[in-house]
Design a protein around this motif. Structure first.
Motif, mmCIF file in Angstrom:
data_model
loop_
_atom_site.group_PDB
_atom_site.id
_atom_site.type_symbol
_atom_site.label_atom_id
_atom_site.label_comp_id
_atom_site.label_asym_id
_atom_site.label_seq_id
_atom_site.Cartn_x
_atom_site.Cartn_y
_atom_site.Cartn_z
ATOM 1 N N HIS A 1 0.834 -1.205 0.000
ATOM 2 C CA HIS A 1 0.000 0.000 0.000
ATOM 3 C C HIS A 1 0.872 1.260 0.000
ATOM 4 C CE1 HIS A 1 -3.343 2.653 0.761
ATOM 5 N NE2 HIS A 1 -2.785 3.088 1.882
ATOM 6 N N ARG A 2 1.972 1.213 0.763
ATOM 7 C CA ARG A 2 2.875 2.382 0.828
ATOM 8 C C ARG A 2 3.536 2.619 -0.527
ATOM 9 N NH1 ARG A 2 8.293 3.353 2.040
ATOM 10 N NH2 ARG A 2 8.736 1.160 2.531
ATOM 11 N N SER B 1 1.070 3.989 -3.151
ATOM 12 C CA SER B 1 0.797 5.418 -2.944
ATOM 13 C C SER B 1 1.993 6.257 -3.365
ATOM 14 C CB SER B 1 0.472 5.676 -1.469
ATOM 15 O OG SER B 1 -0.651 4.936 -1.055
ATOM 16 N N ASN C 1 2.200 5.997 -7.220
ATOM 17 C CA ASN C 1 0.950 6.283 -7.927
ATOM 18 C C ASN C 1 0.545 5.127 -8.846
ATOM 19 O OD1 ASN C 1 -1.298 7.858 -8.522
ATOM 20 N ND2 ASN C 1 -0.281 8.865 -10.261
#
Length: 707
Positions: free
Chosen positions: A458-459, A462, A465
């Motif tokens: 998830h990191r 993000s 992108n």
């Protein structure tokens, strides 16, 4: 040997460049001085050989004793007054004595090296034409091995002893240490006008004709005489400044003969290299001799460097292949780019991605550019696949950054290479239309998802992108599994007297007053019965000093920002009266304990200090628990701290932050947790070890036994 050497010396003396007299020979004084040098050298070597034999006779093997009993001079008396015969006989006598000396000492022993350099000191210093002639004759004699001579050494022994002697005779040998080279360069730059140009001319001429004559012997296999091509290469490098077409042609013939290369086109049929079947049976030492000669002389007008690169790779001689490419560049070979491509592609095909990347980087301007981004991309994928399994995610980010820089570099250089008209490189680069920066991110994210680390995935998604379906339930399961698997901060630093479940993870200390106060609190938590503070050090890639020092007891840990504190006088003073005193053993019975901490201590010593006396000035009160663990349980002595924790404490340490960017500020919570637990683990393991006497000085039993 004698007849072959006479023909070689005849070629050296009768060259037009060296003729100074009516009989087409160098001057009488030059030759007489060379003969005297050889006489003196033979006498010194014989004396050293006798001393070595008498001193170590009891320790010599039967073979060595037998060889020494055969050690009478090969040439008992000189009956021929011919200049060539005199030089030949005296050279063989000197070489025989030098080999015997090295045999008695042992070619790789320190006493043998000292004796060799002492014996050769007169002939290798203050070069002049006569010394150049003497050295050329000696090296030529050392090249020769007569397989029919029953009295001679085995070929392997002959080779090792001869090369040991040559390494002392020729410049750039292994006994010509770096300091002498540097000093010689400085002296030469300061005295350019005083250089002996005549000596250089003679040395070049003597060397050129000796090499050409030796190569002719090697090509013809005269009288079962074998030529050591490694020594011929050394002579070429030391004495010849520019290789003539005749030398290159002869070298090409010898290399083709030794490596069974009869037709480059046949060996590269359909772009597939076919290794000659005869080469497989040849000793590797003979192959490396031929490849070394090719790399030094560069006969690439007569033969293809591509063939030599492929042959080197097939025999796993990667350094030789790299040297061939270097030589092709130096000699302006028309096939330089193809040879470099062959080297890079061969490494990549064999999944040696790091090597392929290194070659593409090194040869970037000579054929490596078209392979550069692809090699870097594959290296990054290979590295990411490995480090993700160990949760070393900072390395993943570094690899992504390296790929970005590689593609950016090629793009920025595109216009420059277009101006140079490098059409082949441009065409091959167009074929590689990979979107590297995007693809490497997608690859890394997929690998993280594959190992089930939803939080990191998830990191990364993000950060980069990239779309990613966030599954909170899966993330919680993953986090719980890691809490069960690894030692957790909450498990070891709980505070029963507080309503809070655990002591907070410490922040970095970068204030002098806070440093002193925190250290006092830390000392108050030391176990009086076992006064030890665990320590660990982290550092970055951009300096020699420490980026972070961690100290811990069983109840408290502190993290010290070394780069910040060490840049002010107040900070250095606070470090000296806390950390400095702890490691120096001043005013306290407490000692510092580390794990495999030699590098840690070196980093602390190399850290900055703005005070007259460095704040880290002594290490008389520290212990390294790794050798203690190995002594207690031998099977653990090769393990790292994490696996040793599992043995003693039931769980391993989580090393996912080991390769973090420790010089960055601020450090993340996971970095600080990792750092503090590393220091705590040392103390926790130490408590489990059998009691020992703690060191108070460098002469203590602990250091004698474990240091």
């Amino acid at each position: 040997n004698s007849s072959v050497l006479r023909s070689i010396i005849s070629s050296i003396l009768h060259s037009k460049e060296n003729s100074q007299s009516e009989n087409n020979l160098p001057s009488k004084a030059l030759i007489e001085e060379a003969l005297n040098l050889l006489d003196s050298l033979q006498s010194s070597a014989e004396k050293e050989a006798t001393n070595a034999y008498n001193f170590k006779q009891k320790n010599l093997s039967n073979k060595q004793v037998c060889d020494n009993t055969l050690g009478e001079s090969v040439i008992v008396g000189i009956r021929n007054d011919s200049i060539i015969t005199l030089l030949s006989q005296k050279s063989l006598s000197a070489v025989h004595s030098l080999r015997k000396m090295m045999l008695n000492f042992g070619p790789s022993k320190s006493k043998g090296r000292k004796a060799l350099m002492s014996t050769l000191s007169n002939i290798i210093t203050n070069q002049n034409p006569s010394k150049a002639l003497a050295i050329t004759c000696l090296v030529s004699a050392l090249c020769l091995y007569d397989s029919d001579d029953e009295r001679s050494l085995s070929e392997d022994d002959h080779r090792s002893l001869s090369r040991a002697v040559v390494s002392g005779l020729l410049p750039n040998g292994r006994y010509d240490n770096q300091n002498k080279k540097k000093q010689k360069k400085i002296e030469q730059s300061q005295n350019d006008d005083e250089l002996d140009i005549e000596s250089q001319v003679f040395a070049n001429s003597f060397g050129s004709h000796a090499v050409l004559a030796l190569l002719k012997v090697a090509k013809g296999d005269t009288h079962n005489i074998k030529i050591d091509l490694h020594i011929v290469t050394g002579l070429s490098r030391a004495f010849i400044s520019d290789y003539t077409p005749e030398i290159k042609k002869m070298a090409s013939d010898v290399i083709r003969q030794k490596l069974y290369i009869y037709d480059d086109a046949d060996m590269l049929e359909n772009d597939n290299f076919v290794l000659p079947s005869n080469v497989i049976s040849v000793k590797k030492v003979q192959v490396t001799g031929a490849l070394g000669l090719a790399a030094e002389i560069g006969p690439f007008c007569q033969m293809s460097p591509i063939t030599l690169v492929y042959l080197s790779v097939e025999m796993n001689l990667w350094h030789a292949a790299e040297r061939i490419c270097d030589s092709a560049i130096l000699n302006n070979s028309l096939e330089t780019h193809e040879a470099v491509h062959a080297l890079i592609d061969s490494a990549s095909t064999r999944h040696l991605f790091r090597q392929s990347d290194a070659y593409a980087t090194y040869f970037y301007n000579n054929g490596g550019r078209s392979r550069y981004t692809e090699a870097r991309f594959k290296h990054a994928c290979d590295t990411i696949s490995k480090v993700v399994l160990k949760r070393h995610y900072p390395i993943v980010e570094k690899q992504v950054e390296r790929v970005d820089k590689a593609f950016e570099r090629v793009q920025n250089d595109k216009s420059k290479f277009e101006e140079q008209g490098d059409e082949q490189e441009e065409e091959e680069e167009k074929e590689n239309n990979r979107n590297g920066p995007q693809e490497i991110r997608e690859f890394a994210l997929k690998r993280v998802i594959d190992v089930g680390d939803q939080e990191t995935a998830h990191r990364f998604s993000s950060l980069w992108n990239i779309g990613f379906l966030y599954n909170e339930e899966e993330m919680e399961k993953y986090a719980q599994s890691r809490r069960e698997k690894y030692i957790q901060w909450d498990d070891v630093f709980s505070d029963s007297s507080s309503s809070v479940d655990a002591i907070p993870v410490p922040d970095l200390i970068d204030d002098p007053d806070e440093m002193i106060n925190s250290f006092r609190v830390l000392e108050s938590t030391v176990n009086k019965n076992n006064p030890v503070i665990g320590f660990d050090v982290e550092w970055g890639d951009d300096g020699d000093g420490a980026a972070l020092l961690q100290l811990s007891t069983m109840k408290k840990a502190i993290l010290i920002d070394i780069p910040t504190l060490s840049t002010t006088v107040e900070g250095c003073n606070s470090l000296e009266c806390t950390v400095g005193k702890l490691f120096a053993g001043q005013g306290s019975t407490t000692v510092a304990a580390g794990f495999s901490c030699k590098q840690d201590l070196s980093r602390l010593r190399a850290s900055p200090s703005v005070t007259d006396t460095h704040w880290f000035h002594g290490t008389s009160a520290f212990i390294d628990i790794k050798p203690m663990i190995g002594n207690s349980i031998p099977k653990l002595k090769l393990l790292g701290l994490s696996r040793i924790c599992k043995h003693y404490l039931g769980k391993p340490l989580d090393k996912s932050e080991q390769c973090s960017l420790w010089t960055n500020r601020p450090l993340s919570l996971s970095q600080r947790t990792y750092a503090a637990l590393d220091a705590w683990a040392v103390v926790a393991i130490y408590q489990k070890l059998p009691p020992i006497k703690l060191p108070r000085d460098r002469n203590s039993q602990v250091f004698d036994k474990y240091d």
